[in-house]
Design an enzyme around this catalytic site. Structure first.
Site, PDB file in Angstrom:
ATOM      1  N   LYS A   1      -1.217  -8.420   2.148  1.00  0.00           N
ATOM      2  CA  LYS A   1      -0.176  -8.669   3.120  1.00  0.00           C
ATOM      3  C   LYS A   1      -0.088  -7.577   4.021  1.00  0.00           C
ATOM      4  CE  LYS A   1       4.954  -9.558   2.826  1.00  0.00           C
ATOM      5  NZ  LYS A   1       5.991  -9.874   1.864  1.00  0.00           N
TER       6      LYS A   1
ATOM      7  N   SER B   1       8.601 -14.307   2.183  1.00  0.00           N
ATOM      8  CA  SER B   1       7.973 -13.505   3.386  1.00  0.00           C
ATOM      9  C   SER B   1       6.335 -13.458   3.373  1.00  0.00           C
ATOM     10  CB  SER B   1       8.559 -12.372   3.874  1.00  0.00           C
ATOM     11  OG  SER B   1       8.381 -11.100   2.699  1.00  0.00           O
TER      12      SER B   1
ATOM     13  N   SER C   1       9.681 -12.962  -2.352  1.00  0.00           N
ATOM     14  CA  SER C   1       8.523 -13.322  -1.226  1.00  0.00           C
ATOM     15  C   SER C   1       7.450 -13.494  -1.943  1.00  0.00           C
ATOM     16  CB  SER C   1       8.759 -12.210  -0.407  1.00  0.00           C
ATOM     17  OG  SER C   1       9.730 -12.195   0.553  1.00  0.00           O
TER      18      SER C   1
END
Ligand code: GLN
Length: 427
Positions: A43, A118, A142
């Site tokens: 990420k 996310s 997330s």
């Protein structure tokens, strides 16, 4: 898939926003190791030395990480190939993947719908088959929320099991890094490689080395397990299709020899407001360093609406005269939720239930009410508020859209959670 194939295939999905074009990461990794056959994405809020690490924000659009996050150096030493940095909601604030400065990510498993967030790019890249696994971060769901919407496996470890050193904070006391993969075995393998005590992270736990052997110890086994299901889950699932998939999953677990036990979590609905109050305060404090002097732009000048909302509310709540009114109350509620979960978990091996209460909305539906977005998090935030391990395994489809079963364990019962997930995966 090599880098140029990945770039081409990802044009439609937008799961990766930074590629290792110059082979910087590739040349600094070990040739051997447990993960040497795996391609990964991390990420874009985890520092990768020499690469842009923008956390999905214009604020950090020029931020080249000067060092590796601990998880990144561990991936490199275990031989993994890091293909690039995955798209994400701005500063990990979101549940849809739509707030990224780099544009939204598509859901490869449910075209036209959000992939969740996310860690949107991490889950989408795995679901599309671009990478074997990815790292996400989970502050309030997330990792688990996009894993559920994209039909893949995701796992958030006990707080402190994976180092946060080099992770761009959303809310320090809740953030935890974990794996996303197509199956539990691969997720456990990646977790084994990135976990462990880290003196550079003061909240990192120092446990017996045997604790971290998640892959070596993986035993898909459900017979005789006591699994709790809270009746409050039913009241909060808003989609009838998801309710059906979860009921079916519970039946399957029971047929496989698990004992399903009714438990009660009367304060489950308090978790969501408690979470957001904690996040606003911690995020506000974490963002004070983005004042435009050291790192890129001043955050308030360039950030999106949701990030600005959190900064403004965080600044308001943090004022001395309001501390008793909001933040202290939120901390008290957090303790209450932690106590309630630990009591429920004392009589069972793990809790099983839904991951999300509703199906992912259509991309571009322009949700303006933040409460509609926050509602996705109702089942995932309790684990973060309590520091518990929780994972998601694909459980079925509703109108062709995947939805996942969430398994939650007591603190340090990460192996139990993974074993139950692996057992369920085989049914
Ligand atoms: N959706 C939650 C939020 O917006 C969770 C985010 C996360 O886990 N990073 O805060």
């Amino acid at each position: 898939m090599n880098l140029s194939e990945l770039k081409e295939a990802d044009e439609k999905i937008n799961s990766i926003i930074v590629f290792d074009d110059e082979g910087l990461v590739a040349s600094s990794k070990s040739k051997k190791g447990e993960l040497s056959t795996l391609n990964l994405a991390v990420k874009a809020n985890m520092c990768v030395e020499g690469l842009l690490t923008p956390a999905g924000s214009k604020t950090l659009e020029n931020y080249i990480a000067p060092y590796d996050a601990t998880v990144v150096s561990k991936l490199k030493s275990s031989g993994a190939t890091i293909m690039g940095l995955a798209n994400m909601d701005e500063f990990a604030c979101g549940a849809s993947g739509e707030t990224s400065f780099y544009g939204p990510t598509q859901n490869p498993a449910a075209p036209g719908h959000i992939p969740g967030g996310s860690s949107s790019g991490s889950a989408a890249a795995v679901a599309a088959g671009f990478v074997d696994a990815a790292l996400g971060s989970d502050t309030g769901g997330s990792i688990r929320n996009p894993a559920s919407h994209c039909g893949v496996v995701g796992f958030k470890p006990t707080y402190g099991v994976v180092s946060r050193y080099g992770l761009i904070d959303l809310a320090m006391s809740l953030d935890q890094i974990g794996p996303i993969a197509n199956d539990v075995e691969t997720a456990a393998k990646v977790l084994e490689a990135v976990s462990g005590h880290d003196p550079k992270d003061s909240t990192s736990l120092k446990l017996d080395p045997k604790f971290y052997q998640f892959h070596k110890e993986l035993k898909p086994n459900l017979a005789g397990r006591k699994l709790g299901y809270a009746k409050e889950f039913n009241d909060l699932i808003s989609d009838a299709g998801i309710r059906k998939v979860i009921e079916k999953s519970i039946d399957k677990l029971s047929s496989a020899g698990a004992e399903i036990v009714d438990v009660s979590l009367p304060n489950l609905k308090v978790a969501l407001p408690t979470y957001y109050l904690n996040v606003y305060v911690e995020f506000y404090s974490a963002t004070r360093k983005y004042d435009g002097r050291r790192y890129g732009h001043k955050i308030e000048d360039v950030c999106g609406e949701e990030v600005l909302r959190r900064i403004l509310l965080g600044s308001y709540i943090s004022q001395k005269e309001y501390s008793g009114k909001y933040y202290r109350k939120a901390l008290q509620a957090r303790s209450l939720i932690r106590k309630e979960l630990s009591e429920a978990l004392a009589s069972v091996d793990a809790l099983v239930g839904p991951t999300v209460p509703k199906l992912p909305h259509k991309l571009g539906s322009e949700i303006t009410d933040p409460m509609v977005m926050y509602a996705y998090d109702v089942f995932t935030v309790p684990a973060n508020l309590s520091g518990l391990p929780a994972g998601v395994v694909p459980a079925g489809f509703v109108e062709g859209i995947p939805t996942g079963l969430q398994v939650m364990g007591d603190v340090l019962k990460d192996q139990v959670v993974l074993d139950v997930m692996a057992g369920f995966e085989q049914l």
